[in-house]
Write an enzyme that holds these catalytic residues in place. Structure first.
Site, PDB file in Angstrom:
ATOM      1  N   ASP A 129     159.892 -51.824   2.552  1.00  0.00           N
ATOM      2  CA  ASP A 129     159.885 -51.018   3.765  1.00  0.00           C
ATOM      3  C   ASP A 129     160.716 -51.637   4.877  1.00  0.00           C
ATOM      4  O   ASP A 129     160.929 -51.001   5.912  1.00  0.00           O
ATOM      5  CB  ASP A 129     158.443 -50.821   4.253  1.00  0.00           C
ATOM      6  CG  ASP A 129     158.195 -49.421   4.764  1.00  0.00           C
ATOM      7  OD1 ASP A 129     158.891 -48.501   4.306  1.00  0.00           O
ATOM      8  OD2 ASP A 129     157.320 -49.247   5.626  1.00  0.00           O
ATOM      9  N   ASP A 187     143.495 -46.876   2.742  1.00  0.00           N
ATOM     10  CA  ASP A 187     142.948 -46.962   1.400  1.00  0.00           C
ATOM     11  C   ASP A 187     141.549 -46.348   1.325  1.00  0.00           C
ATOM     12  O   ASP A 187     141.251 -45.560   0.421  1.00  0.00           O
ATOM     13  CB  ASP A 187     142.937 -48.415   0.929  1.00  0.00           C
ATOM     14  CG  ASP A 187     142.416 -49.366   2.005  1.00  0.00           C
ATOM     15  OD1 ASP A 187     141.972 -48.881   3.058  1.00  0.00           O
ATOM     16  OD2 ASP A 187     142.457 -50.595   1.806  1.00  0.00           O
TER      17      ASP A 187
END
Length: 1043
Positions: A319, A746
């Site tokens: 990223d 998550d």
């Protein structure tokens, strides 16, 4: 007459000759009629010597002189272990006829006896029936079955086949076996555990009732604060304890998985793997905080896993778009060409080279190949050179870029000089200092010197297939004589496909941190490989057990596996100090709470080491689900199927009572290739339909088609779906993929799947599946806990609150998710309760009027039940008592620091809209190579230290004040001193790891700690004197000394 089993036989002779010691001779009769001795003596022809009659009559008539021989021979039937090495003579026609007659009788269900003379069926000396001799002469067998199958068949057919065409293989076919099974906790442990939960719940109710009915009239404010905190603690304990009532264990059968998917069968004659594909995701963002060498070792462990090479694909999401990570991955793929075959050849564990070479012990243990030592020595030297190349990449990239930039600068100066008529320009030449690749082209990602379109958060998409699609069949390497150092002539040298991905980032777009990067990988992988299952890792977590993927696949491919959305593996950590000062292993959560949730609807998703079903990640509902109604969800009913309809935002017929999470996803983006891959992934992820109990299965052999090579249009489509504009006007992050809007994406993603009716499974393998690193520094650990707690507060104030869950979520599962969002708020009550002992000692009062017997009995009962519950929980979870105590200590430390800050930050975000930003947790190892735990003693000041530091100082001062008041008082109140001092020491015992961490390596506390401690202590003391000034009573003047 002696029986046949008599060891001796007395002579009937009346001779006066001395008696010889009796002996027994063992012999067998060959096909030619010759009797061969099996005794230790030399082989003798018994038939010629006359010791045994060959063709005589009954009894002993065939013996020339029976009185001269007192020995007899035991004939043993011919078996495979006593047959002669030479080939036996062909049987006679009579023997063939007898065998045919015997087989015909066996077909009729009986065993006939060969028609022979009586002398062939009885012992020559005793007249008894000789079963062993009869079994040999009639060529009888043990029958037929899975213990023994005759080579000539049952009905006379040759080659092991009978008249009906049945063979031994038909009997030896293995029955259908499940791939997994539940292993229940023994009732001797679980039943008392549940009973103690009820007893403690009753004790808490009685204790709180007594506390409410018996206030402390002398200090109502102290009593009020304590009773509110105690009621909240009881409520929090209930939320934490109820989901633990049904813990279970699970076991897998890897041999059954191999038999079903990788053995020759009518649907799979070539024995290719029929297992579904797995796409493995590895995420990284900053090469400075996440060293490329750590990431490269993770990639190597994935590529060397024991999963079919043609079914495995590995993706890394960079990223940060750094060239350093790109070239480090290229080096890793090059090293994998020798590392992966080496691991396959010698069955190496673990397959992370850094961890493998760091293992202490004998590396040759259980290694059988003679060239292992030579191969290991060579591969170790190659790995050392690989590490040097990785470590030298930053300088190599910088030197290369400086050289190319100097050349470009000279060109720009020459052009400027030409434009200026040959004279040097007055102003210096301006040009962007680019970062250059090894082939002399600009790196399309982030440059070392930021420039437009080449900065963090502003760069183009990069997608590079570094390892091509492998062949469908094994490709064996060459031997040492083919310019190869290692002999891989019988080893498959194929590598899984490996793809480097860095999504496009542009200013003005919300890229949604890690969740956005994972969704970009989901789309790119769907175009390139489209594995029906996805396994995600952080860059510092690697595969420690090369069979872990197969263990997870056992659950997905078993009956009922089509309802499982993900398999969560426990997180195990390396590099933790032996005492685990800050509870980094977190075993109470991973071995206790998660194992208990597995007995409900499944564990929560915790960010790494999780095997997803791609179809569930797309936001679809399970093929079958259950709805729970009633206050406790005691009523169950099958959930109705949700039909595919128009967009609910554009339709007026949408039911108002339907939960929004149950609606089907529709807006995947404008990629036709991606939408076409959804149905393919759903079909390939189904379990094998090899049993009537398997629902929604696929036929065997459906996944044997080789994967097609990648072409330019496919790669171009993969680049298009990772652009920053692709998610505009779609449901990515809202209903599809990883969910946006929380720093703990998550937990939210897993909650949404459970809310649709999916189930999850907790897979604890005998050998740790994965291992990673965790911050052992106190500051980094508190910041990590702060991020988790802030995400929980965000969940509580969002639509993901478990109070708003759908009816497909079980009641106890709802309680568990509710506790996830509520637990940070316990810090508000915990910090007050930690100050209560000090306030008691300062004021001279206690939370109760007096320490009477009722209060002490309730306190003792609650303490004993909690201790017994902890012991039983340790018993069924397998954690240690020291680990449990470390967890309790850090719960207080984190609760009074990070959790409190998380509540404040969460409230600011909800009320004022202030966004929360966190720095990436550093994965780099300690710089001090002589001490791997050097980072443990490093003190980095943070504002999170203030609350626990204040609690420690105030309680220490309060103990001193309370003891002084009691000792110098005319009427000492020892009960109040003991009560306050006991709870103060309870608080200080929990704060001990925090205080030890502030001392550093040599017990020296930084000056800033003492400054803050002094200021806080003085502030609290002055505040207390202002609130409760000392009186002029006799207790104050009683200390005067008269001279």
């Amino acid at each position: 007459m002696e029986t046949p089993t008599s060891p001796t036989r007395k002579s009937s002779s009346s001779s006066t000759a001395p008696t010889r010691p009796p002996t027994v001779k063992f012999a067998r009769r060959t096909s030619s009629g010759r009797i061969v001795s099996l005794s230790r003596d030399d082989d003798i022809d018994l038939g010629l010597s006359g010791e045994f009659p060959i063709g005589g009559g009954s009894g002993g008539a065939g013996m020339t002189n029976p009185n001269d021989y007192i020995n007899y021979t035991v004939l043993m039937p011919p078996t495979p272990d006593n047959q002669p090495a030479e080939a036996a003579a062909p049987p006679s026609a009579a023997a063939k006829a007898a065998a045919a007659e015997k087989q015909k009788a066996a077909k009729a269900g009986r065993m006939s006896v060969m028609k022979s003379s009586k002398s062939m069926l009885v012992r020559t000396q005793t007249g008894d029936f000789d079963h062993n001799r009869w079994l040999f002469e009639t060529k009888g067998t043990y029958g037929y079955g899975n213990a023994f199958w005759p080579s000539d068949g049952v009905g006379g057919g040759g080659g092991g086949y009978d008249e009906d065409g049945l063979s031994m293989a038909d009997f030896m076919d293995k029955p259908w076996k499940p791939l997994t099974r539940k292993v229940k906790i023994p009732a001797a442990v679980l039943s008392p555990y549940r009973l103690l939960v009820g007893v403690r719940l009753l004790a808490l109710f009685l204790f709180l009732s007594w506390r409410v009915r018996n206030p402390n009239r002398d200090a109502m404010w102290l009593w009020g604060m304590s009773i509110v905190c105690e009621i909240w603690f009881a409520f929090s304990w209930i939320l934490d304890q109820l989901p633990k009532l049904n813990p279970i264990n699970r076991a897998t059968d890897l041999s059954a998985l191999r038999d079903k998917f990788e053995r020759p069968s009518p649907s799979n004659p070539s024995a290719r793997s029929d297992l579904p594909g797995i796409d493995v995701f590895v995420s990284t963002a900053d090469p400075d905080k996440e060293p490329p060498l750590v990431t490269a070792n993770t990639i190597l462990s994935i590529m060397a896993s024991q999963y079919p090479v043609e079914k495995l694909a590995c993706y890394i999401s960079d990223d940060g778009g750094a060239l350093l990570t790109f070239e480090a991955m290229a080096e890793a793929v090059a090293f994998a060409e020798v590392w992966v075959p080496f691991c396959r050849k010698h069955e190496i564990e673990p397959r992370n080279p850094d961890s493998y070479f760091a293992v202490k012990g004998d590396p040759t243990k259980n290694k059988k190949r003679p060239d292992f030592v030579k191969d290991r020595r060579w591969i170790k030297r190659e790995y050392d050179e690989f590490k040097v190349r990785i470590n030298g990449l930053p300088d190599a990239i910088r030197r290369r870029s400086d050289a190319f930039n100097a050349r470009e600068e000279m060109k720009e100066r020459k052009l400027a000089r030409d434009r200026n008529g040959g004279a040097d320009p007055a102003e210096p030449v301006k040009f962007d200092k680019a970062t250059w690749m090894a082939d002399g082209t600009h790196w399309p990602g982030t440059w070392l010197a930021s420039a437009p379109d080449h900065a963090k958060g502003d760069h183009a998409a990069v997608l590079q297939v570094m390892s091509k699609v492998p062949e469908a069949d094994p490709v064996y390497g060459g031997g040492p004589d083919e310019d190869k150092i290692l002999d891989f002539s019988d080893i498959d040298v194929r590598l899984p496909i490996f793809v480097y991905v860095s999504r496009e980032k542009r200013r003005g777009y919300d890229h949604n941190k890690k969740a956005g990067a994972m969704n970009a990988l989901v789309r790119a992988s769907a175009i390139l490989s489209n594995g029906p299952f996805i396994l995600n890792f952080d860059c510092d977590h690697y595969i420690y057990n090369s069979l872990a993927m197969r263990e997870g696949m056992c659950f997905m491919m078993d009956r009922g596996g089509d309802r499982i959305c993900f398999i969560q593996f426990p997180q195990r950590f390396e590099g933790i100090d032996p005492s685990d000062r800050y509870a980094n292993h977190n075993t109470v959560f991973f071995d206790g709470n998660m194992r208990a949730l597995d007995g409900l609807q499944g564990p929560v998703y915790v960010g790494t080491g999780c095997l997803f079903r791609r179809f569930a990640l797309y936001g679809f509902n399970p093929p079958r689900a259950t709805e729970y109604s009633g206050f406790f969800g005691q009523n169950k009913s099958p959930a109705p199927q949700i039909p595919v309809g128009p967009d609910p935002e554009e339709s007026e017929t949408q039911p108002l009572n339907m939960h929004p999470d149950l609606d089907l996803p529709r807006k995947f983006g404008n990629s036709t290739m991606f939408t076409d891959s959804i149905a393919v992934a759903e079909f390939q992820g189904r379990p094998l339909a090899d049993h009537p109990s398997v629902k929604n299965g696929r036929p065997p052999g459906a996944l044997l088609v080789p994967r097609l090579p990648l072409d330019a249009p496919t790669v171009a489509e993969a680049v298009a779906v990772i652009s920053c504009w692709y998610e505009d006007k779609t449901e990515w992050g809202l209903r599809i993929g990883w969910i946006y809007g929380s720093v703990t994406e998550d937990v939210v993603t897993g909650y949404r799947m459970h809310n649709r009716g999916w189930r999850s499974v907790y897979c604890i393998t005998r050998r740790d599946a994965f291992r990673g690193t965790a911050p052992i520094n106190l500051t980094d650990r508190l910041h990590q806990v702060l991020r988790w707690a802030t995400g929980s507060v965000e969940i509580f104030f969002s639509r993901n609150n478990a109070l708003l869950a759908s009816p497909r979520l079980k009641f106890l599962q709802r309680v568990a998710y509710l506790n996830v969002g509520i637990y940070p708020f316990t810090s508000l009550f915990l910090i007050v309760y930690c100050f209560l002992p000090a306030l008691s000692l300062f004021s001279g009062h206690f939370i109760v009027q007096t320490l009477n017997v009722t209060f002490l009995i309730y306190l003792l009962l609650i303490t004993i039940t909690l201790t017994l519950l902890s012991l039983l929980e340790v018993k069924w979870s397998g954690i240690g008592l020291e680990e449990w105590w470390r967890n309790e200590q850090f719960w207080v430390i984190g609760g009074t620091s990070a959790h409190l800050a998380a509540v404040v930050q969460g409230l600011l975000k909800v009320v004022a809209g202030i966004e929360i930003s966190f720095t990436l947790t550093s994965k780099s190892t300690a710089e001090d190579e002589d001490d791997v735990y050097a980072d443990l003693y490093l003190v980095k000041w943070t504002s999170l230290f203030i609350p626990p530091l204040t609690i420690i100082m105030v309680n220490l001062i309060a103990v001193a004040v309370g003891m002084s008041r009691t000792l110098y008082s005319e009427i000492p109140q020892w009960s109040k001193l003991i009560g306050g001092a006991f709870f103060s020491f309870w608080v200080l015992a929990h704060m001990y790891p925090f205080a030890k961490g502030l001392m550093g390596r040599r017990g020296k506390t930084p000056t800033i700690i003492w400054v803050w401690s002094g200021l806080l202590a003085i502030t609290v003391s002055l505040l207390w004197i202002t609130i409760s000034p000392p009186s002029d009573g006799p207790e104050v003047s009683g200390g005067n000394i008269q001279v």
